[in-house]
Design a protein around this motif. Sequence first.
Motif, mmCIF file in Angstrom:
data_model
loop_
_atom_site.group_PDB
_atom_site.id
_atom_site.type_symbol
_atom_site.label_atom_id
_atom_site.label_comp_id
_atom_site.label_asym_id
_atom_site.label_seq_id
_atom_site.Cartn_x
_atom_site.Cartn_y
_atom_site.Cartn_z
ATOM 1 N N LEU A 12 14.094 -17.106 10.115
ATOM 2 C CA LEU A 12 13.183 -17.218 10.979
ATOM 3 C C LEU A 12 11.704 -16.439 10.662
ATOM 4 O O LEU A 12 10.545 -15.994 11.222
ATOM 5 N N LEU A 13 12.930 -15.262 10.018
ATOM 6 C CA LEU A 13 11.361 -13.771 10.083
ATOM 7 C C LEU A 13 10.654 -14.629 8.641
ATOM 8 O O LEU A 13 9.878 -14.695 8.452
ATOM 9 N N ASP A 14 11.500 -15.132 7.891
ATOM 10 C CA ASP A 14 10.459 -16.207 6.883
ATOM 11 C C ASP A 14 10.098 -17.065 7.206
ATOM 12 O O ASP A 14 8.319 -17.103 6.477
ATOM 13 N N LEU A 21 -1.124 -6.913 6.417
ATOM 14 C CA LEU A 21 -2.109 -6.544 5.964
ATOM 15 C C LEU A 21 -2.705 -6.925 4.433
ATOM 16 O O LEU A 21 -3.763 -6.562 4.052
ATOM 17 N N GLY A 22 -1.897 -7.661 4.143
ATOM 18 C CA GLY A 22 -2.415 -8.265 2.340
ATOM 19 C C GLY A 22 -2.930 -6.836 1.341
ATOM 20 O O GLY A 22 -1.972 -5.716 1.695
ATOM 21 N N GLU A 23 -3.465 -6.250 0.359
ATOM 22 C CA GLU A 23 -3.465 -5.734 -0.171
ATOM 23 C C GLU A 23 -2.527 -4.532 -0.768
ATOM 24 O O GLU A 23 -2.205 -3.599 -0.601
ATOM 25 N N GLY A 24 -1.686 -5.013 -0.933
ATOM 26 C CA GLY A 24 -0.489 -5.034 -1.743
ATOM 27 C C GLY A 24 0.346 -4.548 -1.036
ATOM 28 O O GLY A 24 1.813 -3.612 -1.346
ATOM 29 N N GLN A 25 -0.244 -4.088 -0.016
ATOM 30 C CA GLN A 25 1.084 -3.682 1.377
ATOM 31 C C GLN A 25 2.416 -4.510 2.199
ATOM 32 O O GLN A 25 2.561 -5.627 1.635
ATOM 33 N N GLU A 26 3.360 -3.453 1.707
ATOM 34 C CA GLU A 26 4.524 -5.132 2.039
ATOM 35 C C GLU A 26 4.452 -5.119 3.867
ATOM 36 O O GLU A 26 3.698 -4.452 4.648
ATOM 37 N N VAL A 27 5.025 -6.381 3.636
ATOM 38 C CA VAL A 27 5.171 -6.731 5.130
ATOM 39 C C VAL A 27 6.218 -5.836 5.834
ATOM 40 O O VAL A 27 7.130 -5.819 6.345
ATOM 41 N N ILE A 28 5.202 -6.078 7.076
ATOM 42 C CA ILE A 28 6.249 -4.894 8.325
ATOM 43 C C ILE A 28 6.574 -6.109 9.286
ATOM 44 O O ILE A 28 6.417 -6.747 10.173
ATOM 45 N N GLU A 29 8.781 -5.879 9.284
ATOM 46 C CA GLU A 29 9.621 -6.561 10.342
ATOM 47 C C GLU A 29 9.590 -5.738 11.139
ATOM 48 O O GLU A 29 10.321 -5.050 11.277
ATOM 49 N N MET A 30 9.515 -5.729 12.479
ATOM 50 C CA MET A 30 9.474 -5.211 13.457
ATOM 51 C C MET A 30 10.865 -5.992 14.291
ATOM 52 O O MET A 30 10.302 -7.064 15.195
ATOM 53 N N ILE A 31 11.895 -5.533 14.509
ATOM 54 C CA ILE A 31 12.961 -6.231 15.110
ATOM 55 C C ILE A 31 12.741 -5.007 16.742
ATOM 56 O O ILE A 31 13.537 -4.279 16.189
#
Length: 163
Positions: free
Chosen positions: A31-33, A63-73
């Motif tokens: 689901l996250l993917d 937010l892109g710009e080389g930042q990590e994707v934030i996954e919030m559960i």
Amino acid sequence: MAIRPIITHPNEILTTKCKEVEVFDEKLATLLDDMYDTMIASDGIGLAAPQIGETIQVAIVDLGEGQEVIEMINPEVVEIGGSEIEVEGCLSFPNLYGEVERPFYVKVEAQDRDGALYELEAEDYEARAILHEIDHLHGILFTSKIIRYVDIEELENEEEEEA
């Protein structure tokens, strides 16, 4: 991984309070993917599970710009601070924009895809995106917070002035 259709307003699922996630398994990871692929394909910076028809407390922000994707559960806002008014949009409300007041700072407790608890602090645009997505999980739509609607021409003019 798949691109799923985004639910647009009006649809009852968008105002439904989502259930907590209790099982952290391969189905959740898929689901996250899928949410990530869907968000990127739709040119978004955030997506909540109800926007693709799932009434569980799962949201992502990138937010892109080389930042990590934030996954919030199962995210919970534990602290906020400051205030700012900025223009927001939403994938579930195509071509609708408005000025929304939100906290400048947020601290969130959430779980990752494996169920581990973590804490996240964010400011400015990142805080705004996180709070927008968490609102979705509680059935709160950004349209209920709009102070002033902004038409697309006004947005385009602002972007041209900044360039």
